[in-house]
Design a protein around this motif. Structure first.
Motif, PDB file in Angstrom:
ATOM      1  N   THR A 260       0.836  -1.206   0.000  1.00 26.98           N
ATOM      2  CA  THR A 260       0.000   0.000   0.000  1.00 26.98           C
ATOM      3  C   THR A 260       0.869   1.253   0.000  1.00 26.98           C
ATOM      4  OG1 THR A 260      -1.621  -1.210   1.334  1.00 26.98           O
ATOM      5  CG2 THR A 260      -1.914   1.163   1.166  1.00 26.98           C
ATOM      6  N   LEU A 261       1.906   1.246   0.817  1.00 25.65           N
ATOM      7  CA  LEU A 261       2.810   2.392   0.901  1.00 25.65           C
ATOM      8  C   LEU A 261       3.470   2.673  -0.441  1.00 25.65           C
ATOM      9  CD1 LEU A 261       4.114   4.487   2.770  1.00 25.65           C
ATOM     10  CD2 LEU A 261       5.851   2.785   3.343  1.00 25.65           C
ATOM     11  N   GLY A 262       3.945   1.639  -1.111  1.00 23.57           N
ATOM     12  CA  GLY A 262       4.593   1.815  -2.408  1.00 23.57           C
ATOM     13  C   GLY A 262       3.663   2.396  -3.447  1.00 23.57           C
ATOM     14  N   GLN A 263       2.408   1.930  -3.454  1.00 27.64           N
ATOM     15  CA  GLN A 263       1.447   2.426  -4.454  1.00 27.64           C
ATOM     16  C   GLN A 263       0.984   3.850  -4.143  1.00 27.64           C
ATOM     17  OE1 GLN A 263       2.636  -0.509  -6.087  1.00 27.64           O
ATOM     18  NE2 GLN A 263       1.047   0.528  -7.277  1.00 27.64           N
ATOM     19  N   VAL A 264       0.899   4.182  -2.864  1.00 27.83           N
ATOM     20  CA  VAL A 264       0.546   5.552  -2.474  1.00 27.83           C
ATOM     21  C   VAL A 264       1.619   6.525  -2.939  1.00 27.83           C
ATOM     22  CG1 VAL A 264       0.324   7.074  -0.471  1.00 27.83           C
ATOM     23  CG2 VAL A 264      -0.971   4.947  -0.559  1.00 27.83           C
ATOM     24  N   LEU A 265       2.884   6.127  -2.831  1.00 28.55           N
ATOM     25  CA  LEU A 265       3.983   6.965  -3.321  1.00 28.55           C
ATOM     26  C   LEU A 265       3.879   7.147  -4.832  1.00 28.55           C
ATOM     27  CD1 LEU A 265       6.937   5.537  -1.187  1.00 28.55           C
ATOM     28  CD2 LEU A 265       5.813   7.754  -0.910  1.00 28.55           C
ATOM     29  N   LYS A 266       3.463   6.115  -5.557  1.00 26.64           N
ATOM     30  CA  LYS A 266       3.280   6.229  -7.004  1.00 26.64           C
ATOM     31  C   LYS A 266       2.182   7.217  -7.360  1.00 26.64           C
ATOM     32  CE  LYS A 266       5.000   1.771  -8.666  1.00 26.64           C
ATOM     33  NZ  LYS A 266       4.661   0.544  -9.433  1.00 26.64           N
ATOM     34  N   ASN A 267       1.257   7.415  -6.448  1.00 20.85           N
ATOM     35  CA  ASN A 267       0.177   8.376  -6.688  1.00 20.85           C
ATOM     36  C   ASN A 267       0.594   9.807  -6.372  1.00 20.85           C
ATOM     37  OD1 ASN A 267      -1.892   6.819  -7.771  1.00 20.85           O
ATOM     38  ND2 ASN A 267      -2.716   6.235  -5.763  1.00 20.85           N
ATOM     39  N   GLY A 268       1.876  10.004  -6.094  1.00 21.18           N
ATOM     40  CA  GLY A 268       2.386  11.360  -5.905  1.00 21.18           C
ATOM     41  C   GLY A 268       2.287  11.892  -4.497  1.00 21.18           C
ATOM     42  N   VAL A 269       1.939  11.035  -3.541  1.00 15.35           N
ATOM     43  CA  VAL A 269       1.872  11.474  -2.149  1.00 15.35           C
ATOM     44  C   VAL A 269       3.296  11.577  -1.603  1.00 15.35           C
ATOM     45  CG1 VAL A 269       1.062  10.882   0.175  1.00 15.35           C
ATOM     46  CG2 VAL A 269      -0.380  10.395  -1.825  1.00 15.35           C
ATOM     47  N   ARG A 270       3.600  12.675  -0.919  1.00 15.64           N
ATOM     48  CA  ARG A 270       4.945  12.858  -0.370  1.00 15.64           C
ATOM     49  C   ARG A 270       5.257  11.774   0.652  1.00 15.64           C
ATOM     50  NH1 ARG A 270       4.248  18.736   1.757  1.00 15.64           N
ATOM     51  NH2 ARG A 270       2.132  17.893   1.985  1.00 15.64           N
ATOM     52  N   GLU A 271       6.525  11.394   0.707  1.00  8.02           N
ATOM     53  CA  GLU A 271       6.911  10.232   1.520  1.00  8.02           C
ATOM     54  C   GLU A 271       6.586  10.420   2.988  1.00  8.02           C
ATOM     55  OE1 GLU A 271      10.797   7.355   2.381  1.00  8.02           O
ATOM     56  OE2 GLU A 271      10.955   9.047   0.998  1.00  8.02           O
ATOM     57  N   ASN A 272       6.834  11.622   3.527  1.00  8.37           N
ATOM     58  CA  ASN A 272       6.575  11.828   4.954  1.00  8.37           C
ATOM     59  C   ASN A 272       5.090  11.723   5.284  1.00  8.37           C
ATOM     60  OD1 ASN A 272       6.101  14.254   3.542  1.00  8.37           O
ATOM     61  ND2 ASN A 272       6.314  15.447   5.425  1.00  8.37           N
ATOM     62  N   ILE A 273       4.239  12.091   4.329  1.00 12.00           N
ATOM     63  CA  ILE A 273       2.788  11.953   4.514  1.00 12.00           C
ATOM     64  C   ILE A 273       2.377  10.492   4.361  1.00 12.00           C
ATOM     65  CG2 ILE A 273       0.506  12.616   3.659  1.00 12.00           C
ATOM     66  CD1 ILE A 273       1.987  14.871   5.072  1.00 12.00           C
ATOM     67  N   ALA A 274       2.957   9.803   3.381  1.00  7.02           N
ATOM     68  CA  ALA A 274       2.605   8.411   3.107  1.00  7.02           C
ATOM     69  C   ALA A 274       2.943   7.501   4.295  1.00  7.02           C
ATOM     70  CB  ALA A 274       3.316   7.929   1.847  1.00  7.02           C
ATOM     71  N   VAL A 275       4.144   7.662   4.845  1.00  6.29           N
ATOM     72  CA  VAL A 275       4.558   6.782   5.948  1.00  6.29           C
ATOM     73  C   VAL A 275       3.782   7.090   7.227  1.00  6.29           C
ATOM     74  CG1 VAL A 275       6.871   6.478   5.009  1.00  6.29           C
ATOM     75  CG2 VAL A 275       6.442   8.315   6.639  1.00  6.29           C
ATOM     76  N   PHE A 276       3.112   8.231   7.248  1.00  4.43           N
ATOM     77  CA  PHE A 276       2.278   8.582   8.397  1.00  4.43           C
ATOM     78  C   PHE A 276       0.851   8.047   8.225  1.00  4.43           C
ATOM     79  CE2 PHE A 276      -0.949  11.698   9.780  1.00  4.43           C
ATOM     80  CZ  PHE A 276      -0.828  11.567  11.149  1.00  4.43           C
ATOM     81  N   THR A 277       0.272   8.272   7.044  1.00  5.43           N
ATOM     82  CA  THR A 277      -1.147   7.953   6.843  1.00  5.43           C
ATOM     83  C   THR A 277      -1.405   6.459   6.617  1.00  5.43           C
ATOM     84  OG1 THR A 277      -0.928   8.488   4.495  1.00  5.43           O
ATOM     85  CG2 THR A 277      -1.766  10.221   5.947  1.00  5.43           C
ATOM     86  N   VAL A 278      -0.552   5.778   5.891  1.00  8.00           N
ATOM     87  CA  VAL A 278      -0.831   4.388   5.527  1.00  8.00           C
ATOM     88  C   VAL A 278      -0.902   3.467   6.749  1.00  8.00           C
ATOM     89  CG1 VAL A 278       0.042   2.364   4.285  1.00  8.00           C
ATOM     90  CG2 VAL A 278      -0.028   4.597   3.153  1.00  8.00           C
ATOM     91  N   PRO A 279       0.112   3.454   7.626  1.00  8.87           N
ATOM     92  CA  PRO A 279      -0.013   2.593   8.814  1.00  8.87           C
ATOM     93  C   PRO A 279      -1.170   3.001   9.732  1.00  8.87           C
ATOM     94  CG  PRO A 279       2.263   3.275   8.483  1.00  8.87           C
ATOM     95  CD  PRO A 279       1.419   4.122   7.587  1.00  8.87           C
ATOM     96  N   LEU A 280      -1.408   4.322   9.846  1.00 10.06           N
ATOM     97  CA  LEU A 280      -2.497   4.799  10.686  1.00 10.06           C
ATOM     98  C   LEU A 280      -3.842   4.345  10.141  1.00 10.06           C
ATOM     99  CD1 LEU A 280      -3.545   6.535  13.040  1.00 10.06           C
ATOM    100  CD2 LEU A 280      -3.490   8.513  11.483  1.00 10.06           C
ATOM    101  N   CYS A 281      -4.060   4.525   8.836  1.00 10.04           N
ATOM    102  CA  CYS A 281      -5.339   4.145   8.223  1.00 10.04           C
ATOM    103  C   CYS A 281      -5.546   2.630   8.227  1.00 10.04           C
ATOM    104  CB  CYS A 281      -5.431   4.683   6.799  1.00 10.04           C
ATOM    105  SG  CYS A 281      -5.676   6.475   6.710  1.00 10.04           S
ATOM    106  N   ALA A 282      -4.442   1.866   8.209  1.00  8.17           N
ATOM    107  CA  ALA A 282      -4.568   0.409   8.293  1.00  8.17           C
ATOM    108  C   ALA A 282      -5.215  -0.004   9.609  1.00  8.17           C
ATOM    109  CB  ALA A 282      -3.200  -0.247   8.149  1.00  8.17           C
ATOM    110  N   THR A 283      -5.133   0.877  10.602  1.00  7.95           N
ATOM    111  CA  THR A 283      -5.707   0.597  11.917  1.00  7.95           C
ATOM    112  C   THR A 283      -7.094   1.198  12.091  1.00  7.95           C
ATOM    113  OG1 THR A 283      -3.489   0.576  12.864  1.00  7.95           O
ATOM    114  CG2 THR A 283      -5.325   0.827  14.402  1.00  7.95           C
ATOM    115  N   ILE A 284      -7.297   2.421  11.592  1.00  7.82           N
ATOM    116  CA  ILE A 284      -8.527   3.149  11.923  1.00  7.82           C
ATOM    117  C   ILE A 284      -9.511   3.270  10.771  1.00  7.82           C
ATOM    118  CG2 ILE A 284      -7.288   4.502  13.660  1.00  7.82           C
ATOM    119  CD1 ILE A 284      -7.336   6.875  11.746  1.00  7.82           C
ATOM    120  N   HIS A 285      -9.116   2.902   9.545  1.00  4.74           N
ATOM    121  CA  HIS A 285     -10.021   3.061   8.402  1.00  4.74           C
ATOM    122  C   HIS A 285     -10.482   1.694   7.916  1.00  4.74           C
ATOM    123  CE1 HIS A 285     -10.787   3.911   3.935  1.00  4.74           C
ATOM    124  NE2 HIS A 285     -11.791   4.446   4.619  1.00  4.74           N
ATOM    125  N   LEU A 286     -11.702   1.322   8.276  1.00  6.96           N
ATOM    126  CA  LEU A 286     -12.238   0.016   7.897  1.00  6.96           C
ATOM    127  C   LEU A 286     -13.603   0.157   7.221  1.00  6.96           C
ATOM    128  CD1 LEU A 286     -10.404  -0.547  10.703  1.00  6.96           C
ATOM    129  CD2 LEU A 286     -11.099  -2.859  10.107  1.00  6.96           C
TER     130      LEU A 286
END
Length: 388
Positions: A260-286
């Motif tokens: 998920t992190l790798g594909q989010v980076l491909k979508n142009g999301v900055r790395e510092n935002i990606a490494v913050f949102t992806v693990p967090l959303c894996a927990t709270i976004h269902l």
């Protein structure tokens, strides 16, 4: 060196359902009652464990979310909760329009609502009263979780984390492994009672409905993300397909995080935002898990002749969005976390809860894939907000 054969939870549930239907055709009632007795014991143990599961998972989740919570974390959490709520209400209104046309009430299925009148009875029962009711455990979890975010000490936080580890161990090593046997007993009893054909037909219809609905939900999520970010939504969604396919196989949002992190980076999301949102959303976004639970609950209630009203489901969906934050990172974990409010808010008894578990796990891959793919849409939105 021979490779160890592994059967997924979905595979065991499918085997349990098939065996329950098959053995229900010829197994003597006395033998079937042995499994019904196990179901009674397991169901009572679940009733005892559910408040502990809610307390052990919700309290540390809130505490960890709030510790050092910055503005961006709060924004991300609100977006994730909003997405989950949208998924729940989108499913409710879609189901209200479609389910009455494809799922009909069957008077013979009264056994689902009153199993003691129609189905085999256990040889004996053992009462296992819970330490507290569901609402008490939820309120206590909120008080402890919010308290952890305020106080300076870490003793209670470490204590509640250890308690969470115990609950996770209980789910992984005891409840999840015994679920297939529980589901086998339920379907064995239902088959003996002559109810299985209508239930299997309902399963097929609900699975097809949810598959279509979760595709529509992803299109809506990425359309909104595209509008907010000014990017092509279909290109964004296409880039997330590897994460979608990985989640179909792993059935775990946590296990899919690297993809998920790798594909989010491909979508142009900055790395510092990606490494913050992806693990967090894996927990709270269902959102996908919420969709499955709402749709399955509606279908089972309609089939059992129960009224499905917006008044009941409005509160249920809002509470479900909170409970989903606590869903552990194991296959089927979300439905375990939701059993408490299914019983307390929608009145699901042991038999209805077992059917919910079986139907939910049958589609576990779809829900997980929807969850992690939607995380990509949230990451794009958060990145846009952060730039501003």
């Amino acid at each position: 060196m021979t490779k160890k054969f592994h059967v997924s939870l979905l595979g065991w549930v499918a085997i349990a359902i098939a065996c329950g239907i098959l053995f229900g055709q010829f197994l003597p009632a006395a033998v079937a009652r042995v499994f019904v007795t196990f179901n009674s014991l397991f169901g009572n143990f679940l009733s005892f464990a559910i408040p502990l599961i809610i307390l052990g998972l919700v309290a540390p989740a809130i505490g960890e979310l709030g510790k050092g919570a910055g503005k961006l974390l709060i924004i991300t959490a609100l977006i994730a909760y909003g997405s989950t709520l949208f998924s729940g209400f989108f499913t409710y209104f879609s189901g209200s329009a479609v389910f009455p046309e494809i799922i009909t009430e069957n008077p013979e299925l009264a056994a689902l609502e009153n199993p003691e009148h129609f189905m085999l009875k256990p040889f004996f029962t053992v009462q296992m009263p819970p330490l507290m009711d569901i609402m008490t455990s939820l309120l206590l979890a909120f008080v402890i979780g919010l308290g952890i975010t305020i106080i300076k000490g870490e003793t209670l936080q470490l204590c509640i984390k250890d308690f969470r580890d115990i609950i996770m161990l209980l789910i992984r090593k005891a409840i999840i492994p015994l679920l297939p046997l529980h589901i086998f007993g339920i379907f064995l009893n239902i088959t003996v009672s002559g109810q299985v054909a209508a239930i299997i037909l309902m399963f097929v219809k609900v699975i097809a409905f949810i598959f279509i609905l979760h595709i529509l939900l992803l299109v809506i999520q990425f359309t909104l993300a595209g509008i907010i970010s000014g990017k092509n939504p279909f290109k964004l969604l296409k880039n997330m397909l590897p994460a979608y396919l990985t989640a179909l196989g792993t059935q775990s949002s946590a296990a899919t995080i690297p993809v998920t992190l790798g594909q989010v980076l491909k979508n142009g999301v900055r790395e510092n935002i990606a490494v913050f949102t992806v693990p967090l959303c894996a927990t709270i976004h269902l959102a996908g898990s919420t969709m499955k639970i709402v749709a399955c609950a509606m279908a089972i209630m309609l089939m059992a002749g129960e009224a499905v009203t917006l008044t009941d489901y409005c509160g249920f969906i809002m509470m479900l969005g909170v409970v989903m934050v606590a869903a552990p990172g194991v296959p089927g974990g979300a439905i375990m976390a939701a059993l408490g409010i299914l019983g307390s808010m929608l009145g699901f008894n042991e038999t209805l809860q077992a059917l919910m578990i079986a139907l939910y796990i049958a589609m576990d891959s779809f829900g997980t894939a929807c969850n992690v793919t939607g995380d990509g849409a949230i990451a794009v939105v958060v990145d846009k907000i952060a730039k501003q």
